[in-house]
Design a protein around this motif. Structure first.
Motif, short mmCIF file in Angstrom:
data_model
loop_
_atom_site.label_atom_id
_atom_site.label_comp_id
_atom_site.label_asym_id
_atom_site.label_seq_id
_atom_site.Cartn_x
_atom_site.Cartn_y
_atom_site.Cartn_z
N GLN A 195 22.41 3.10 -13.83
CA GLN A 195 22.33 2.18 -14.95
C GLN A 195 21.48 0.96 -14.61
O GLN A 195 21.39 0.57 -13.44
N PHE A 197 21.03 -3.27 -15.27
CA PHE A 197 21.86 -4.39 -15.69
C PHE A 197 21.58 -4.68 -17.16
O PHE A 197 20.58 -4.25 -17.72
N SER A 199 23.30 -3.46 -19.67
CA SER A 199 23.63 -2.30 -20.50
C SER A 199 25.12 -2.30 -20.82
O SER A 199 25.95 -2.48 -19.92
N SER A 204 27.72 -3.51 -17.87
CA SER A 204 26.95 -4.48 -17.08
C SER A 204 26.25 -5.53 -17.93
O SER A 204 25.43 -6.30 -17.42
N SER A 213 14.94 -5.60 -18.49
CA SER A 213 15.90 -4.50 -18.50
C SER A 213 15.13 -3.19 -18.49
O SER A 213 14.13 -3.04 -19.19
N GLY A 218 19.78 2.92 -19.90
CA GLY A 218 20.90 2.14 -20.38
C GLY A 218 20.59 1.63 -21.77
O GLY A 218 19.52 1.93 -22.33
N TRP A 236 24.15 0.45 -10.32
CA TRP A 236 23.42 -0.46 -11.20
C TRP A 236 22.25 -1.03 -10.40
O TRP A 236 22.45 -1.58 -9.30
N LEU A 319 30.25 -6.98 -10.25
CA LEU A 319 28.86 -6.56 -10.36
C LEU A 319 27.91 -7.65 -9.89
O LEU A 319 28.02 -8.81 -10.30
#
Length: 365
Positions: A195, A197, A199, A204, A213, A218, A236, A319
């Motif tokens: 994934q 970040f 998302s 996240s 992104s 994601g 992630w 995270l």
């Protein structure tokens, strides 16, 4: 001999890279889901010849749907953002697709606004036009069906396992479909999802990526095709780390692939090192041509890839940018903003249920 170029393009290659690390390399992975989805919807009478098939996409799913419609003689309509480059738009149009580009103002929420604007346009079309079927790559599990062939290919290569499969989550159909069918075939497979970040898919969204992104793996919107209970572990990965791994993949293994492939490669190198007794296969979903200017134009991006290591976490509250990993343990999950919950048992092994297009409100759920 193939009857159509799409059939030739969809089949992947399994390539051994080093030690226990392998890649499932596609030219365009989403052809598997688009071709089989269109065929099944026609066979089951959900759509009829001459109907228009529509979806929201600014990348490989739109291209895959245009090719599938070309093969089956259907009309095609792609709702996309102004970020769609001219080369891709011309390909869509020459394949017979109608392209609706939705403009949005620049700003910090550009990705989320882009998705919302495109879905608003989809809802508007469904409300005002007849004989248009929304393919719902995010939500309709007919898109799982095409990945049975991928599972059979991997089963032929690796047998009953054990095997680790690493792939970007995205809509959930590719990793979810391949893994479900592998487990049906008896393969002991550990599924590792990747994934970006920001998302909502695996929670996240509070962690900002200061660069950008990563598209495709994601989403800022909820995708109901993701079956969280299939995943054993999640990585992630931030944009700069992904760019470093993408260019390292080309330099080390001569594999010119997209940015999601770089993410998967980075996660797979960690997975392979931590379980050297298990073959580890990561998905390279497309080629690198779309990333020539924003990733491959940075030839020194891979200089620091050997220094990258993830932070192991036990909860989403921990995270940490630029790379975190957590044992997911096949748990369920309800992302923020989710509508009605998914059933835990997929129905993609049977024919999809014929049903009308959703209402405007249902599109925006």
């Amino acid at each position: 001999m193939f009857d159509h170029i799409a059939d030739a393009m969809k089949r992947p290659d399994v390539i051994h890279l080093d030690r226990n690390c392998h890649v499932l390399r596609f030219e365009m992975m989403k052809l598997y889901s688009a071709l089989e989805a269109v065929r099944r919807l026609l066979d089951d009478g959900v759509v009829k010849p001459g109907d228009t098939l529509m979806d929201s996409s600014s990348g490989t799913y739109g291209h895959s749907l245009a090719l599938a419609c070309h093969k089956y003689g259907m009309k095609c309509r792609i709702v996309c953002s102004t970020k769609l480059d001219d080369t891709m738009r011309r390909q869509f149009e020459m394949l017979g697709a109608q392209v609706d580009q939705v403009a949005i103002p620049p700003g910090p929420l550009v990705d989320k606004m882009d998705q919302r604007a495109r879905l608003d346009r989809v809802a508007e079309i469904l409300d005002t036009e007849d004989d248009v079927h929304w393919m719902q790559q995010y939500h309709d599990d007919v898109h799982y069906l095409g990945y049975r062939a991928c599972a059979e290919l991997l089963h032929a290569e690796f047998g009953d396992g054990p095997l680790t499969l690493v792939g970007g989550v995205g809509t959930g159909a590719s990793t979810g479909g391949i893994t479900s069918y592998l487990r049906e075939l008896g393969t002991d497979v550990t599924l590792v999802g990747v994934q970006p970040f920001e998302s909502v898919t695996f929670g996240s969204e509070p962690v900002e990526d200061p660069v950008a992104s990563i598209a495709g793996i994601g989403s800022p919107i909820v995708m109901r095709n993701v079956r969280y209970e299939l995943y054993d572990r999640v990585h992630w990965i931030g944009f700069d780390a992904a760019a470093a791994a993408t260019t390292a993949l080309l330099r080390s293994h001569a594999l010119y692939a997209g940015m999601s492939s770089g993410c998967n490669y980075l996660a797979a190198t960690w997975e392979a090192a931590h379980a050297p007794e298990r073959p580890c296969v990561f998905i390279a979903a497309d080629t690198g041509h779309r990333y020539a200017e924003n990733v491959y134009a940075r030839p020194q991006a891979d200089a620091a890839v050997d220094t990258l290591n993830p932070r192991r976490i036990d909860s989403l509250e921990q995270l940490t940018f630029p790379w975190s990993v957590m044992d997911w343990q096949r748990r369920t999950f309800r992302p923020a903003g989710a509508g009605r919950p998914r059933t835990t048992r997929p129905r993609y092994t049977a024919a999809p249920t014929a049903r009308p297009n959703p209402t405007h409100e249902e599109v925006l759920l």
